[in-house]
Design a protein around this motif. Structure first.
Motif, PDB file in Angstrom:
ATOM      1  N   VAL A  28       0.725  -1.213   0.071  1.00 35.51           N
ATOM      2  CA  VAL A  28       0.014   0.128  -0.100  1.00 35.51           C
ATOM      3  C   VAL A  28       0.986   1.246  -0.027  1.00 35.51           C
ATOM      4  CG1 VAL A  28      -1.493   1.068   1.346  1.00 35.51           C
ATOM      5  CG2 VAL A  28      -1.898  -1.040   1.106  1.00 35.51           C
ATOM      6  N   GLU A  29       2.042   1.248   0.772  1.00 32.64           N
ATOM      7  CA  GLU A  29       2.860   2.265   0.807  1.00 32.64           C
ATOM      8  C   GLU A  29       3.512   2.777  -0.514  1.00 32.64           C
ATOM      9  OE1 GLU A  29       7.315   3.624   2.503  1.00 32.64           O
ATOM     10  OE2 GLU A  29       6.371   1.797   3.264  1.00 32.64           O
ATOM     11  N   ASP A  30       3.697   1.708  -1.317  1.00 30.84           N
ATOM     12  CA  ASP A  30       4.271   1.773  -2.770  1.00 30.84           C
ATOM     13  C   ASP A  30       3.213   2.585  -3.615  1.00 30.84           C
ATOM     14  OD1 ASP A  30       6.515   0.633  -2.118  1.00 30.84           O
ATOM     15  OD2 ASP A  30       5.958  -1.168  -2.658  1.00 30.84           O
ATOM     16  N   ARG A  63       2.623   6.132  -2.585  1.00 28.76           N
ATOM     17  CA  ARG A  63       3.928   7.094  -2.903  1.00 28.76           C
ATOM     18  C   ARG A  63       3.926   7.349  -4.416  1.00 28.76           C
ATOM     19  NH1 ARG A  63       8.022   8.065   0.536  1.00 28.76           N
ATOM     20  NH2 ARG A  63       8.146   7.017   2.511  1.00 28.76           N
ATOM     21  N   ALA A  64       3.417   6.393  -5.111  1.00 26.94           N
ATOM     22  CA  ALA A  64       3.270   6.597  -6.809  1.00 26.94           C
ATOM     23  C   ALA A  64       2.255   7.643  -7.229  1.00 26.94           C
ATOM     24  CB  ALA A  64       2.968   5.215  -7.308  1.00 26.94           C
ATOM     25  N   GLY A  65       1.417   8.203  -6.173  1.00 29.66           N
ATOM     26  CA  GLY A  65       0.402   8.949  -6.252  1.00 29.66           C
ATOM     27  C   GLY A  65      -0.974   8.806  -6.240  1.00 29.66           C
ATOM     28  N   TYR A  66      -1.336   7.744  -5.853  1.00 30.80           N
ATOM     29  CA  TYR A  66      -2.521   7.009  -5.925  1.00 30.80           C
ATOM     30  C   TYR A  66      -3.134   7.212  -4.448  1.00 30.80           C
ATOM     31  CZ  TYR A  66      -1.839   4.930 -10.450  1.00 30.80           C
ATOM     32  OH  TYR A  66      -1.249   4.583 -11.989  1.00 30.80           O
ATOM     33  N   PRO A  67      -4.266   7.835  -4.304  1.00 34.15           N
ATOM     34  CA  PRO A  67      -4.752   7.779  -2.683  1.00 34.15           C
ATOM     35  C   PRO A  67      -5.485   6.264  -2.817  1.00 34.15           C
ATOM     36  CG  PRO A  67      -5.442   9.750  -3.950  1.00 34.15           C
ATOM     37  CD  PRO A  67      -4.711   8.944  -5.006  1.00 34.15           C
ATOM     38  N   VAL A  68      -5.180   5.569  -1.669  1.00 29.81           N
ATOM     39  CA  VAL A  68      -5.718   4.240  -1.620  1.00 29.81           C
ATOM     40  C   VAL A  68      -6.756   4.349  -0.417  1.00 29.81           C
ATOM     41  CG1 VAL A  68      -5.048   1.712  -1.166  1.00 29.81           C
ATOM     42  CG2 VAL A  68      -3.368   3.237  -2.467  1.00 29.81           C
ATOM     43  N   ALA A  97      -1.525  10.402   1.359  1.00 23.49           N
ATOM     44  CA  ALA A  97       0.007  10.796   0.973  1.00 23.49           C
ATOM     45  C   ALA A  97       0.692   9.909   2.105  1.00 23.49           C
ATOM     46  CB  ALA A  97       0.105  12.132   1.043  1.00 23.49           C
ATOM     47  N   TRP A  98       1.927   9.508   1.728  1.00 25.63           N
ATOM     48  CA  TRP A  98       2.699   8.599   2.527  1.00 25.63           C
ATOM     49  C   TRP A  98       4.148   9.196   2.036  1.00 25.63           C
ATOM     50  CZ3 TRP A  98       1.270   3.412   4.041  1.00 25.63           C
ATOM     51  CH2 TRP A  98       2.267   2.844   4.934  1.00 25.63           C
ATOM     52  N   HIS A  99       4.731   9.737   3.140  1.00 24.66           N
ATOM     53  CA  HIS A  99       6.084  10.461   3.369  1.00 24.66           C
ATOM     54  C   HIS A  99       6.950   9.579   4.374  1.00 24.66           C
ATOM     55  CE1 HIS A  99       4.516  13.458   0.652  1.00 24.66           C
ATOM     56  NE2 HIS A  99       3.540  13.662   1.286  1.00 24.66           N
ATOM     57  N   ASP A 100       8.184   9.950   4.421  1.00 23.72           N
ATOM     58  CA  ASP A 100       9.019   9.129   5.509  1.00 23.72           C
ATOM     59  C   ASP A 100       8.652   9.554   6.797  1.00 23.72           C
ATOM     60  OD1 ASP A 100      10.590   8.174   3.223  1.00 23.72           O
ATOM     61  OD2 ASP A 100      11.954   9.658   3.422  1.00 23.72           O
ATOM     62  N   SER A 160       2.525   7.842  12.121  1.00 23.97           N
ATOM     63  CA  SER A 160       3.635   7.595  11.623  1.00 23.97           C
ATOM     64  C   SER A 160       3.561   6.488  10.762  1.00 23.97           C
ATOM     65  CB  SER A 160       4.333   7.107  12.809  1.00 23.97           C
ATOM     66  OG  SER A 160       3.941   5.866  13.432  1.00 23.97           O
ATOM     67  N   PRO A 161       4.571   6.273   9.906  1.00 23.79           N
ATOM     68  CA  PRO A 161       4.498   5.067   9.011  1.00 23.79           C
ATOM     69  C   PRO A 161       4.515   3.744   9.570  1.00 23.79           C
ATOM     70  CG  PRO A 161       5.935   6.583   7.995  1.00 23.79           C
ATOM     71  CD  PRO A 161       5.817   7.339   9.533  1.00 23.79           C
ATOM     72  N   ASP A 162       5.122   3.620  10.735  1.00 27.69           N
ATOM     73  CA  ASP A 162       4.968   2.282  11.353  1.00 27.69           C
ATOM     74  C   ASP A 162       3.428   2.067  12.287  1.00 27.69           C
ATOM     75  OD1 ASP A 162       7.624   1.267  10.998  1.00 27.69           O
ATOM     76  OD2 ASP A 162       8.300   2.355  12.741  1.00 27.69           O
ATOM     77  N   GLU A 163       2.878   3.307  12.453  1.00 24.44           N
ATOM     78  CA  GLU A 163       1.625   3.096  12.844  1.00 24.44           C
ATOM     79  C   GLU A 163       0.645   2.524  11.838  1.00 24.44           C
ATOM     80  OE1 GLU A 163      -0.079   6.196  16.001  1.00 24.44           O
ATOM     81  OE2 GLU A 163       1.347   7.140  14.640  1.00 24.44           O
TER      82      GLU A 163
END
Length: 206
Positions: free
Chosen positions: A127-129, A132-137, A160-163, A181-184
């Motif tokens: 899902v992260e990938d 990050r490619a620009g698709y809201p999921v 949106a997914w950022h570091d 957070s990404p981990d959450e």
């Protein structure tokens, strides 16, 4: 990979609580998936101007749109929305395989365009990938995501997914956070759930 417009669509939150008066609290609180679909379609101008979220949900509330335990069926909803709104919907099981024929038969995919986007942008990716490619999921989360107290799995949109942070649009107003957070997020995504992206009607090529 198919390119989106340079600026991904901006999502406007619609809450389940705002639907209480028209749908009743019980039905409204069980409508996170169609409400998330409404937000995704609204962001790409895929809805009639006069259509309210409550009317949208009511229009989808058929026997075919539900599983045997009366939860909303992601593939059935995907198929119904394609037919009713003439948009491309790419849905998939997060722990599922890549049998395109089976996915089309179930309703996760239908058109050649959807199959192409699934193969290019989704298959073999997290899902992260995809975000990050620009698709809201739209993705299924574990119970109690956002400390809402809910005992059921729940659909939200990862915008949106950022570091440093992941932006989430949640239809449940009890979740007052939009940044996690990404981990959450990784820990909260339900592996037995589903993902969905709705494609803009006229993607611009970069």
């Amino acid at each position: 990979m198919e390119q989106l417009s340079p600026t991904p669509p901006q999502l406007k939150q619609v809450t389940l609580q705002s639907l209480f008066e028209e749908l009743g609290e019980y039905d409204a609180m069980r409508s996170c998936t169609p409400t998330s679909f409404y937000m995704l379609l609204q962001a790409i101008d895929g809805l009639p101007d006069s259509q309210s979220a409550a009317d949208f949900v009511r229009g989808l509330n058929t026997d075919e749109a539900h599983t045997t335990d009366h939860n909303w069926s992601r593939p059935a909803l995907s198929a119904a929305i394609r037919e009713a709104y003439d948009v491309a919907v790419v849905s998939w099981q997060l722990n599922g395989g890549t049998n395109i024929e089976a996915m089309q038969k179930a309703g996760y995919l239908e058109t050649d365009q959807e199959v192409e986007v699934f193969n290019d942008a989704v298959s073999g990716r997290s899902v992260e990938d995809v975000v990050r490619a620009g698709y809201p999921v739209m993705v299924t989360m574990q119970p109690n995501f956002g400390d809402t107290g809910s005992q059921s799995v729940h659909s939200v949109i990862i915008e949106a997914w950022h570091d440093a942070a992941v932006t989430v649009v949640d239809s449940d107003a009890r979740n007052t956070s939009t940044q996690f957070s990404p981990d959450e997020i990784r820990q909260s995504i339900s592996p037995q759930g589903a993902g969905t992206i709705v494609l803009p009607k006229h993607p611009q090529q970069n």
